[in-house]
Scaffold this active site. Sequence first.
Site, short mmCIF file in Angstrom:
data_model
loop_
_atom_site.label_atom_id
_atom_site.label_comp_id
_atom_site.label_asym_id
_atom_site.label_seq_id
_atom_site.Cartn_x
_atom_site.Cartn_y
_atom_site.Cartn_z
N GLY A 13 0.03 1.98 -2.69
CA GLY A 13 0.99 1.60 -1.67
C GLY A 13 0.29 1.34 -0.35
O GLY A 13 -0.89 1.67 -0.16
N CYS A 14 1.02 0.77 0.60
CA CYS A 14 0.42 0.41 1.88
C CYS A 14 0.04 1.64 2.68
O CYS A 14 -1.09 1.74 3.19
CB CYS A 14 1.35 -0.50 2.68
SG CYS A 14 3.05 0.12 2.84
N TYR A 15 0.95 2.60 2.81
CA TYR A 15 0.62 3.82 3.54
C TYR A 15 -0.56 4.56 2.90
O TYR A 15 -1.50 4.97 3.59
CB TYR A 15 1.82 4.75 3.63
CG TYR A 15 2.90 4.34 4.60
CD1 TYR A 15 2.61 4.06 5.94
CD2 TYR A 15 4.24 4.26 4.20
CE1 TYR A 15 3.61 3.71 6.83
CE2 TYR A 15 5.24 3.91 5.09
CZ TYR A 15 4.93 3.63 6.41
OH TYR A 15 5.92 3.28 7.29
N GLU A 19 0.59 -1.94 10.17
CA GLU A 19 0.79 -0.53 9.88
C GLU A 19 -0.30 0.28 10.58
O GLU A 19 -1.46 -0.13 10.63
CB GLU A 19 0.71 -0.32 8.37
CG GLU A 19 1.18 1.02 7.89
CD GLU A 19 1.36 0.99 6.38
OE1 GLU A 19 2.38 0.45 5.91
OE2 GLU A 19 0.46 1.47 5.69
#
Length: 351
Positions: free
Chosen positions: A153-155, A247
């Site tokens: 995932g991105c996080y 992010e």
Amino acid sequence: MADKIRIGVLGASGYTGADLVRLAARHPAMDIAVLTANSHAGKPMREVFRHLSHIDLPDLVTIEDAPWNEVDAVFCGLPHGTTQAITKDIFEKHPKTKIIDMSADFRLRDPAVYKEWYGLDHMATDIQGEAVYGLTELNRDALREARLIACPGCYPTAVLLALVPLAKAAMIDVSDIVIDAKSGVSGAGRSLKENTLFCEAGEGLSPYAVGKHRHMAEIEQEIGAAAGIADLRVNFTPHLIPMSRGELCTSYVRLTEGATARDLRQRLVETYAGETFVTVADEGVLPQTQMVRGSNYVVVNVVPDRIPGRAIVISTLDNLVKGSAGQAIQNFNVAYGIEETTGIAQLPLFP
């Protein structure tokens, strides 16, 4: 390139799918053969995404009508819970196909943990074991022979690139990690949601999924593995920022005895010295989303905390590129023995 690798994109009408297509369209080794999007089936891609009007692309089709026999690799950009059965079906009929999954369906190694966090029974436990966690810089060797790649995932990508090397070196107390994370609105997907409407998300900052965001499971799995600790728990709170993409994760860590913030930074410098896409910022320079927008780059740095024995580790990336589609292509390149930066070497867009 004479013999291009034919690719299909599941979920091409989402933000992740669209960015995958944007990057793949200029990849010299890729031929985009199949695009699926059930709700937009029958439409040309340029009608769904006007920014892709400049290139010739196949029309969107349903998953059921997709000719999987005509592709060599499939990128999956579907929501969690929908990729498992499709992946299993493709492998049964076309076992030589490679699947690069950008959903959460194969990221968690324990099906029981998957059910705990996603509320669904895993429908492809027989192939879960061969899934390789696709954090490229930290798992490159395993990716070379992979048939099924589970892109992080991105996080987790932002957090793990910053913290895993420190956990492996036992320089931080992994039982005391606090992560403050912020993402652009595209991280919530393209489907209609009230909290992502302009009037709801604009000019404001909103925490969400507090104490229960599903990316916590990935972060705990990978940091725990790096530190040799089972059932690790971290404190993680995500926030929605009124911008399209980008992010930034700020991780507050406790140092182990004898370690300093400068030691942590030096560890990251040594870890990523030969890496194209991970940059440790100059000492004193704070990572900002402006440094990575539209690119596959990650910028990290470490700052000493004013509280003795603690440090602050900051990392930033573009959630749609290195946090999703760009890393998927990076993993594709590794799996096919192609120069790793191919198709994703674009510099960040600024301003």
